[in-house]
Motif scaffolding. Structure first.
Motif, PDB file in Angstrom:
ATOM      1  N   ALA A 214      22.211  -4.252   7.515  1.00 50.13           N
ATOM      2  CA  ALA A 214      22.324  -3.621   6.060  1.00 50.13           C
ATOM      3  C   ALA A 214      20.845  -3.682   5.605  1.00 50.13           C
ATOM      4  O   ALA A 214      20.381  -2.689   4.924  1.00 50.13           O
ATOM      5  CB  ALA A 214      23.138  -4.384   5.159  1.00 50.13           C
ATOM      6  N   GLU A 215      20.018  -4.585   5.611  1.00 47.95           N
ATOM      7  CA  GLU A 215      18.708  -4.612   5.084  1.00 47.95           C
ATOM      8  C   GLU A 215      17.737  -3.838   6.181  1.00 47.95           C
ATOM      9  O   GLU A 215      17.041  -3.250   5.429  1.00 47.95           O
ATOM     10  CB  GLU A 215      18.188  -6.096   4.938  1.00 47.95           C
ATOM     11  CG  GLU A 215      16.829  -6.235   4.235  1.00 47.95           C
ATOM     12  CD  GLU A 215      16.262  -7.692   4.233  1.00 47.95           C
ATOM     13  OE1 GLU A 215      17.137  -8.646   4.616  1.00 47.95           O
ATOM     14  OE2 GLU A 215      15.242  -7.730   3.719  1.00 47.95           O
ATOM     15  N   ARG A 216      17.824  -3.827   7.285  1.00 50.92           N
ATOM     16  CA  ARG A 216      17.204  -2.779   7.959  1.00 50.92           C
ATOM     17  C   ARG A 216      17.414  -1.544   7.817  1.00 50.92           C
ATOM     18  O   ARG A 216      16.303  -0.670   7.661  1.00 50.92           O
ATOM     19  CB  ARG A 216      17.682  -3.155   9.664  1.00 50.92           C
ATOM     20  CG  ARG A 216      17.245  -4.366  10.251  1.00 50.92           C
ATOM     21  CD  ARG A 216      17.800  -4.088  11.689  1.00 50.92           C
ATOM     22  NE  ARG A 216      18.220  -5.365  12.239  1.00 50.92           N
ATOM     23  CZ  ARG A 216      19.083  -5.475  13.492  1.00 50.92           C
ATOM     24  NH1 ARG A 216      19.273  -4.430  14.009  1.00 50.92           N
ATOM     25  NH2 ARG A 216      19.551  -6.746  13.770  1.00 50.92           N
ATOM     26  N   MET A 227       7.000  -0.141  -0.630  1.00 51.07           N
ATOM     27  CA  MET A 227       6.961  -1.006   0.182  1.00 51.07           C
ATOM     28  C   MET A 227       8.052  -2.165   0.190  1.00 51.07           C
ATOM     29  O   MET A 227       7.739  -2.877  -0.838  1.00 51.07           O
ATOM     30  CB  MET A 227       5.667  -1.799   0.369  1.00 51.07           C
ATOM     31  CG  MET A 227       4.641  -1.363   1.229  1.00 51.07           C
ATOM     32  SD  MET A 227       3.122  -2.409   1.415  1.00 51.07           S
ATOM     33  CE  MET A 227       2.778  -2.277  -0.239  1.00 51.07           C
ATOM     34  N   PRO A 228       9.134  -2.137   0.890  1.00 47.89           N
ATOM     35  CA  PRO A 228      10.212  -3.095   0.672  1.00 47.89           C
ATOM     36  C   PRO A 228       9.839  -4.537   0.922  1.00 47.89           C
ATOM     37  O   PRO A 228       8.976  -4.681   1.530  1.00 47.89           O
ATOM     38  CB  PRO A 228      11.460  -2.617   1.524  1.00 47.89           C
ATOM     39  CG  PRO A 228      10.714  -1.502   2.203  1.00 47.89           C
ATOM     40  CD  PRO A 228       9.446  -1.311   1.944  1.00 47.89           C
ATOM     41  N   GLN A 229      10.394  -5.683   0.445  1.00 47.71           N
ATOM     42  CA  GLN A 229      10.218  -6.831   0.700  1.00 47.71           C
ATOM     43  C   GLN A 229      11.048  -7.624   1.603  1.00 47.71           C
ATOM     44  O   GLN A 229      12.240  -7.140   1.611  1.00 47.71           O
ATOM     45  CB  GLN A 229      10.116  -7.803  -0.665  1.00 47.71           C
ATOM     46  CG  GLN A 229       8.913  -7.547  -1.422  1.00 47.71           C
ATOM     47  CD  GLN A 229       8.865  -8.300  -2.929  1.00 47.71           C
ATOM     48  OE1 GLN A 229       9.532  -7.726  -3.854  1.00 47.71           O
ATOM     49  NE2 GLN A 229       8.282  -9.342  -2.846  1.00 47.71           N
ATOM     50  N   CYS A 230      10.611  -8.463   2.454  1.00 43.38           N
ATOM     51  CA  CYS A 230      11.525  -9.138   3.355  1.00 43.38           C
ATOM     52  C   CYS A 230      12.455 -10.158   2.409  1.00 43.38           C
ATOM     53  O   CYS A 230      11.971 -11.043   1.715  1.00 43.38           O
ATOM     54  CB  CYS A 230      10.707  -9.928   4.362  1.00 43.38           C
ATOM     55  SG  CYS A 230      11.660 -11.195   5.259  1.00 43.38           S
ATOM     56  N   SER A 231      13.691 -10.020   2.807  1.00 43.35           N
ATOM     57  CA  SER A 231      14.647 -11.027   1.774  1.00 43.35           C
ATOM     58  C   SER A 231      14.544 -12.353   2.325  1.00 43.35           C
ATOM     59  O   SER A 231      14.654 -13.231   1.403  1.00 43.35           O
ATOM     60  CB  SER A 231      15.991 -10.587   2.112  1.00 43.35           C
ATOM     61  OG  SER A 231      16.398 -10.669   3.486  1.00 43.35           O
ATOM     62  N   ASP A 232      13.441 -12.647   3.432  1.00 46.79           N
ATOM     63  CA  ASP A 232      13.600 -14.123   3.865  1.00 46.79           C
ATOM     64  C   ASP A 232      12.346 -14.755   2.975  1.00 46.79           C
ATOM     65  O   ASP A 232      12.418 -15.838   2.600  1.00 46.79           O
ATOM     66  CB  ASP A 232      13.686 -14.149   5.322  1.00 46.79           C
ATOM     67  CG  ASP A 232      13.806 -15.596   5.783  1.00 46.79           C
ATOM     68  OD1 ASP A 232      14.964 -15.996   5.369  1.00 46.79           O
ATOM     69  OD2 ASP A 232      13.117 -16.192   6.369  1.00 46.79           O
ATOM     70  N   CYS A 233      10.995 -14.090   3.256  1.00 45.63           N
ATOM     71  CA  CYS A 233      10.137 -14.696   3.000  1.00 45.63           C
ATOM     72  C   CYS A 233       9.307 -14.032   1.945  1.00 45.63           C
ATOM     73  O   CYS A 233       8.150 -14.500   1.333  1.00 45.63           O
ATOM     74  CB  CYS A 233       8.977 -14.711   4.099  1.00 45.63           C
ATOM     75  SG  CYS A 233       8.260 -13.073   4.799  1.00 45.63           S
ATOM     76  N   GLY A 234       9.719 -12.822   1.525  1.00 42.51           N
ATOM     77  CA  GLY A 234       9.214 -12.232   0.294  1.00 42.51           C
ATOM     78  C   GLY A 234       7.975 -11.111   0.725  1.00 42.51           C
ATOM     79  O   GLY A 234       7.777 -10.534  -0.254  1.00 42.51           O
ATOM     80  N   SER A 235       7.419 -11.077   1.896  1.00 41.40           N
ATOM     81  CA  SER A 235       6.294 -10.364   2.248  1.00 41.40           C
ATOM     82  C   SER A 235       6.663  -9.007   2.020  1.00 41.40           C
ATOM     83  O   SER A 235       7.737  -8.415   2.361  1.00 41.40           O
ATOM     84  CB  SER A 235       6.019 -10.537   3.654  1.00 41.40           C
ATOM     85  OG  SER A 235       4.899 -11.649   3.712  1.00 41.40           O
ATOM     86  N   TYR A 236       5.601  -8.009   1.537  1.00 50.50           N
ATOM     87  CA  TYR A 236       5.918  -6.781   1.597  1.00 50.50           C
ATOM     88  C   TYR A 236       6.042  -6.159   3.195  1.00 50.50           C
ATOM     89  O   TYR A 236       4.916  -6.432   3.835  1.00 50.50           O
ATOM     90  CB  TYR A 236       4.770  -6.033   0.737  1.00 50.50           C
ATOM     91  CG  TYR A 236       5.127  -6.219  -0.640  1.00 50.50           C
ATOM     92  CD1 TYR A 236       5.936  -5.863  -1.499  1.00 50.50           C
ATOM     93  CD2 TYR A 236       4.154  -7.286  -1.354  1.00 50.50           C
ATOM     94  CE1 TYR A 236       6.094  -6.046  -2.859  1.00 50.50           C
ATOM     95  CE2 TYR A 236       4.275  -7.510  -2.516  1.00 50.50           C
ATOM     96  CZ  TYR A 236       5.208  -6.798  -3.559  1.00 50.50           C
ATOM     97  OH  TYR A 236       5.524  -7.237  -4.739  1.00 50.50           O
ATOM     98  N   LEU A 237       6.720  -5.170   3.380  1.00 49.65           N
ATOM     99  CA  LEU A 237       6.784  -4.691   4.825  1.00 49.65           C
ATOM    100  C   LEU A 237       6.209  -3.106   4.773  1.00 49.65           C
ATOM    101  O   LEU A 237       6.595  -2.556   4.069  1.00 49.65           O
ATOM    102  CB  LEU A 237       8.233  -4.751   5.337  1.00 49.65           C
ATOM    103  CG  LEU A 237       8.731  -6.311   5.504  1.00 49.65           C
ATOM    104  CD1 LEU A 237      10.287  -6.328   5.485  1.00 49.65           C
ATOM    105  CD2 LEU A 237       8.079  -7.119   6.239  1.00 49.65           C
TER     106      LEU A 237
END
Ligand SMILES: [Zn+2]
Length: 241
Positions: A214-216, A227-237
């Motif tokens: 779903a996040e992908r 720039m979405p953020q990784c739900s795990d580490c918070g980095s901008y992707l």
């Protein structure tokens, strides 16, 4: 974070260059250099072992010389005793001379067996020294081969131009606005990365987590300037262009 796609690549490059600066950008060691260092160590080891084996030979050779010198002295004493005995008539003097002659002969006997032992020993020690000598020659040949291989590899390797990482970082920062840099720094302070790539449409390049489907989908469908953020580490992707 909102940022046009082109600037997202710039921010990604900045994030990576900052990490490169932290570990220090160094050219990898040549394989041939490691081989050369190994060959140098082995040559040194072979030299040390050869020196030790030569020292053992020297010790026993000195023993042999000492035994032979002692033997000469004792044989002379024995001859002198014998000569004096042929002239001596006094029983006490004769007894003393007989006793001394016997002692000299007995000591000569001991020395002869010591000498025999030393001769046996020196034979084995000289063989050992020769074996070590051959090893030194072999190690020296390998060292020479390794040195040539290293020199050839060194000449074949183009000298990488020195990177001025600080200047690169300043240049990249200059291309980005204050607000973007502030948001990036906030995230970078939090997880040490800040911005990374969204890899193969499923993996966070920062924490290597494969994101749930779903996040992908949400990341893939987000507007290009987002720039979405990784739900795990918070980095901008950053998505591939
Ligand atoms: Zn992540």
């Amino acid at each position: 974070m909102k940022l046009e796609a082109q600037k997202q690549r710039t921010l990604l490059e900045l994030s990576r260059t900052l990490r490169l600066s932290a570990v220090g950008a160094q050219a990898p060691e040549l394989e041939e250099k490691l081989e050369l260092e190994k060959a140098e160590k082995e040559h040194k080891r072979a030299l040390d072992a050869a020196a030790a084996s030569q020292m053992a030979v020297d010790d026993v050779e000195n023993d042999i010389l000492r035994i032979q010198a002692d033997e000469r002295k004792l044989r002379k004493r024995e001859r002198d005793d014998k000569a004096q005995l042929s002239a001596a008539t006094d029983p006490d003097v004769r007894r003393e001379l007989e006793h001394d002659r016997y002692a000299a002969k007995s000591r000569i006997g001991d020395l002869m067996s010591e000498l025999q032992e030393a001769h046996n020993e020196i034979h084995a020690l000289r063989n050992n020294r020769d074996v070590h000598g051959a090893r030194v020659d072999e190690a020296a040949r390998k060292l020479e081969t390794a040195r040539r291989a290293f020199e050839t590899a060194q000449q074949a390797t183009p000298v990488a131009p020195e990177r001025d990482i600080d200047a690169e970082i300043a240049e990249l920062r200059g291309q980005l606005d204050e607000q973007t840099l502030a948001e990036f720094e906030r995230q970078r302070t939090e997880n040490g990365i800040g911005v990374e790539e969204f890899k193969a449409g499923k993996t966070c390049g920062s924490c290597s987590m494969v994101l749930p489907p779903a996040e992908r989908a949400a990341i893939a469908n987000a507007p290009k300037n987002e720039m979405p953020q990784c739900s795990d580490c918070g980095s901008y992707l950053v998505r591939p262009a």
